[in-house]
Write a protein that holds these residues in place. Structure first.
Motif, PDB file in Angstrom:
ATOM      1  N   SER B  90       0.856  -1.183   0.000  1.00  0.00           N
ATOM      2  CA  SER B  90       0.000   0.000   0.000  1.00  0.00           C
ATOM      3  C   SER B  90       0.891   1.230   0.000  1.00  0.00           C
ATOM      4  CB  SER B  90      -0.885   0.032   1.239  1.00  0.00           C
ATOM      5  OG  SER B  90      -1.914  -0.919   1.111  1.00  0.00           O
ATOM      6  N   SER B  91       0.469   2.231  -0.751  1.00  0.00           N
ATOM      7  CA  SER B  91       1.261   3.456  -0.839  1.00  0.00           C
ATOM      8  C   SER B  91       1.159   4.220   0.469  1.00  0.00           C
ATOM      9  CB  SER B  91       0.746   4.335  -1.971  1.00  0.00           C
ATOM     10  OG  SER B  91      -0.403   5.054  -1.568  1.00  0.00           O
ATOM     11  N   ARG B  92       2.045   5.186   0.639  1.00  0.00           N
ATOM     12  CA  ARG B  92       1.808   6.178   1.686  1.00  0.00           C
ATOM     13  C   ARG B  92       0.591   6.989   1.239  1.00  0.00           C
ATOM     14  NH1 ARG B  92       7.565   8.595   3.761  1.00  0.00           N
ATOM     15  NH2 ARG B  92       8.387   6.614   4.541  1.00  0.00           N
ATOM     16  N   PRO B  93      -0.230   7.461   2.175  1.00  0.00           N
ATOM     17  CA  PRO B  93      -1.389   8.249   1.756  1.00  0.00           C
ATOM     18  C   PRO B  93      -0.934   9.451   0.921  1.00  0.00           C
ATOM     19  CG  PRO B  93      -1.556   7.686   4.070  1.00  0.00           C
ATOM     20  CD  PRO B  93      -0.184   7.278   3.638  1.00  0.00           C
ATOM     21  N   VAL B  94      -1.586   9.669  -0.219  1.00  0.00           N
ATOM     22  CA  VAL B  94      -1.190  10.793  -1.073  1.00  0.00           C
ATOM     23  C   VAL B  94      -1.480  12.100  -0.329  1.00  0.00           C
ATOM     24  CG1 VAL B  94      -1.438   9.663  -3.304  1.00  0.00           C
ATOM     25  CG2 VAL B  94      -3.434  10.726  -2.259  1.00  0.00           C
ATOM     26  N   THR B  96      -2.675  15.525  -0.823  1.00  0.00           N
ATOM     27  CA  THR B  96      -3.331  16.381  -1.820  1.00  0.00           C
ATOM     28  C   THR B  96      -2.983  17.856  -1.607  1.00  0.00           C
ATOM     29  OG1 THR B  96      -5.313  16.423  -0.446  1.00  0.00           O
ATOM     30  CG2 THR B  96      -5.254  14.798  -2.214  1.00  0.00           C
ATOM     31  N   ASP B 171      -3.921  10.885  11.563  1.00  0.00           N
ATOM     32  CA  ASP B 171      -4.053   9.571  12.186  1.00  0.00           C
ATOM     33  C   ASP B 171      -3.515   8.572  11.172  1.00  0.00           C
ATOM     34  OD1 ASP B 171      -5.024   7.185  13.157  1.00  0.00           O
ATOM     35  OD2 ASP B 171      -7.137   7.667  12.904  1.00  0.00           O
ATOM     36  N   ASP B 172      -2.817   7.557  11.634  1.00  0.00           N
ATOM     37  CA  ASP B 172      -2.248   6.603  10.681  1.00  0.00           C
ATOM     38  C   ASP B 172      -2.799   5.195  10.841  1.00  0.00           C
ATOM     39  OD1 ASP B 172      -0.684   8.103   8.926  1.00  0.00           O
ATOM     40  OD2 ASP B 172       0.875   8.347  10.449  1.00  0.00           O
ATOM     41  N   GLN B 174      -4.336   1.949   9.887  1.00  0.00           N
ATOM     42  CA  GLN B 174      -4.482   1.353   8.559  1.00  0.00           C
ATOM     43  C   GLN B 174      -5.938   0.955   8.315  1.00  0.00           C
ATOM     44  OE1 GLN B 174      -2.464   0.906   5.686  1.00  0.00           O
ATOM     45  NE2 GLN B 174      -1.590   2.597   6.884  1.00  0.00           N
ATOM     46  N   PRO B 231       2.129  12.833  -6.567  1.00  0.00           N
ATOM     47  CA  PRO B 231       3.038  11.693  -6.589  1.00  0.00           C
ATOM     48  C   PRO B 231       2.566  10.600  -5.630  1.00  0.00           C
ATOM     49  CG  PRO B 231       4.055  13.548  -5.468  1.00  0.00           C
ATOM     50  CD  PRO B 231       2.725  14.025  -5.963  1.00  0.00           C
ATOM     51  N   VAL B 232       2.857   9.349  -5.982  1.00  0.00           N
ATOM     52  CA  VAL B 232       2.508   8.212  -5.123  1.00  0.00           C
ATOM     53  C   VAL B 232       3.799   7.588  -4.614  1.00  0.00           C
ATOM     54  CG1 VAL B 232       1.396   5.964  -5.024  1.00  0.00           C
ATOM     55  CG2 VAL B 232       0.416   7.758  -6.455  1.00  0.00           C
ATOM     56  N   LEU B 234       5.848   4.722  -2.288  1.00  0.00           N
ATOM     57  CA  LEU B 234       5.739   3.377  -1.716  1.00  0.00           C
ATOM     58  C   LEU B 234       7.002   3.081  -0.922  1.00  0.00           C
ATOM     59  CD1 LEU B 234       4.146   0.587  -1.752  1.00  0.00           C
ATOM     60  CD2 LEU B 234       5.712  -0.063  -3.590  1.00  0.00           C
TER      61      LEU B 234
END
Lengths: 149, 375
Positions: B90-94, B96, B171-172, B174, B231-232, B234
């Motif tokens: 899963s990517s790091r949250p983008v 925005t 908050d992280d 998942q 950018p995305v 990982l």
């Protein structure tokens, strides 16, 4: 994980630049005398789940996947190169891994000048062109008549 | 009962061969390339990526070509393909906030820092058919202007600084993933957002519209709508750091909603959130309205029984692949089921006829008896 040494930060930066570069552009810029390599991981296509954040800043949620191709290779001198790219282009991932490996050898300066610099220039120019078009659509309000006058 | 189940192969092969021919159409007309679809039917490509839940422009274009422009069929093809892919992570949250915006507008603040940037929009066009497009022709280059470098701040943050809008604390945790575990209720907000972002645009639009017309009204303003590339990143375990794999184009909508306050919350604005792959602003706005409507419980609002407040109704019906799968299966052979239904109807009718005859006989006999008694 976010505190990187300068060498690691540099590698992170070139891997990111190479991954985002147009595959055709990187193919044109590849150095002519590429070293032989053996595969540690042949190019394979998979998916990465892209996450967003609730309300832009809150807790993560799953937005959807994107296709990703990855590979890893080793040069004769033992240098290992990794390639992770968006999309399904195994040749692009391979070129990224080769450049990543070369950037860890004595050829780094040449590769930086011949491959990375033009890619960076291309990326900057593309982003600037989009930003300039967006700027032209920016609204400049002016007052026609004030209600209280 | 034994029913023949073989014998359709030849007909099916012929049907598919004809389908391929129809897909190609008139041979005197140039064939459409997937590159043309990618470049010139971009918003269809965006919709297929969003609802197919897989960001890959080339595959989406291929799916559109293969499905003859039936976007739900194209989404089906993409959903089927994505199940064959191994998941690398899963990517790091983008972020925005770092988006390179090509469009960014606010319906709440005219003079927001960063300004109102219209971008390549259909807004303010007259919706008159442009007959020039019937002929091929060159396009004049779009005008350019000096751009201000750097990211554009989120407008809701200005309200947040004054405490006028509910906080959205970092908050992280998942999130659960509805592509891995079936959707179960109650669904938390992260799962609801995942279901909505891949949900059918028409369905989510209809639900959002119903809230505007009064079925669970939330008084939404578009605080900000932005479109651009993000950018995305990982995390790569074998490297020990994250790299940017690529960029995705996203549409983000943040609504600012009226809120009178509740037992636990002071009067303040609340938020609805929409984030969708590609340039899909109708979908992003719809998503944020439905997201807000579904939050009635956590905000202590009344459930007025509106469809858009009903998480089970919305989340279990917004997926067009599930919907079309169940809907369209009824056209496939149901000969055995139908034979059983037919048998049942015939038996009921026979019983009803027999009963009617018996009743008529009984009534006739009874009336004969009564007549006899009267006589």
């Amino acid at each position: 994980m976010d505190e990187l040494s300068p060498d690691t930060a540099a590698r992170q930066s070139w891997l990111s630049l190479l991954a985002k570069a147009p595959a055709v552009r990187l193919a044109e810029l590849m150095p002519p005398d590429l070293p032989a390599h053996e595969w540690l991981r042949r190019p394979e296509v998979g998916a990465v789940m892209v996450q967003g954040r609730t309300g832009a800043t809150g807790s993560p949620f799953n937005l959807g996947e994107m296709t990703v191709t990855r590979c890893a290779l080793r040069l004769a001198d033992g240098t290992v190169g990794h390639g992770y790219v968006q999309g399904r282009d195994g040749a692009h991932a391979t070129r990224v891994a080769l450049v990543d490996a070369l950037m860890q050898t004595a050829r780094a300066d040449c590769v930086r000048a011949d491959v990375l610099a033009p890619l960076q220039a291309h990326a900057t120019a593309t982003a600037a062109a989009r930003a300039a078009k967006a700027a032209a659509t920016k609204v400049s309000f002016f007052t026609l008549a004030r209600g209280e006058d | 009962m034994y029913v023949a189940v073989k014998g359709g192969e030849r007909a099916i092969d012929a049907a598919h061969a004809w389908l391929a021919e129809e897909r190609r159409g008139d041979l005197s007309v140039d064939e459409l390339s997937t590159r043309q679809i990618e470049e010139q039917l971009t918003l269809a490509v965006n919709r297929v990526m969003a609802e197919g839940s897989l960001y890959d422009r080339e595959l989406a274009a291929l799916a559109i070509k293969q499905s003859r422009g039936d976007l739900i069929e194209a989404i089906f093809l993409i959903r089927a393909y994505r199940t064959t892919l191994p998941r690398f992570g899963s990517s790091r949250p983008v972020d925005t906030g770092e988006m390179a915006c090509i469009r960014r507008i606010s319906a709440t603040f005219k003079d927001a820092p960063g300004g109102q940037v219209l971008g390549p929009t259909f807004d303010y066009t007259h919706r008159l058919l442009d007959f020039k497009l019937l002929a091929e022709g060159d396009v004049a280059p779009a005008p350019v202007a000096q751009a201000t470098p750097g990211p554009v701040p989120h407008i809701t943050e200005f309200l947040n600084k004054d405490g006028l809008i509910e906080d959205q604390p970092h908050d992280d945790t998942q999130p659960n993933d509805l592509t891995r575990e079936p959707l179960e209720l109650p669904a938390d907000r992260a799962l609801r957002l995942q279901a909505l972002t891949r949900g059918d645009e028409g369905f989510v639009l209809g639900m959002a519209y119903s809230t505007q017309r009064g079925y669970g009204r939330t008084h939404a303003f578009v605080g900000e709508l932005r479109i651009g590339l993000c950018p995305v990143s990982l995390d790569i375990p074998e490297l020990g750091f994250a790299i940017e794999l690529g960029e995705v184009e996203l549409t983000e909508c943040e609504t600012v909603n009226q809120f009178k306050g509740s037992k636990t919350e002071p009067p303040q604005f609340t938020r609805g959130y929409g984030l969708v792959f590609g340039q899909s602003e109708r979908k992003a706005i719809s998503m944020s309205l439905v997201d807000r409507a579904l939050r009635w419980r956590e905000l202590g609002e009344d459930n007025v029984g509106a469809p858009a407040q009903d998480a089970e109704f919305v989340l279990y019906h917004c997926d067009n692949i599930q919907a079309t799968g169940f809907l369209e299966h009824i056209k496939l052979p149901h000969y055995v089921d139908f034979q059983a239904e037919l048998e049942l109807i015939r038996r009921l009718r026979a019983e009803a006829t027999a009963n009617a005859t018996a009743n008529a006989t009984a009534t006739a006999l009874a009336s004969t008896d009564m007549n006899e008694a009267a006589e």
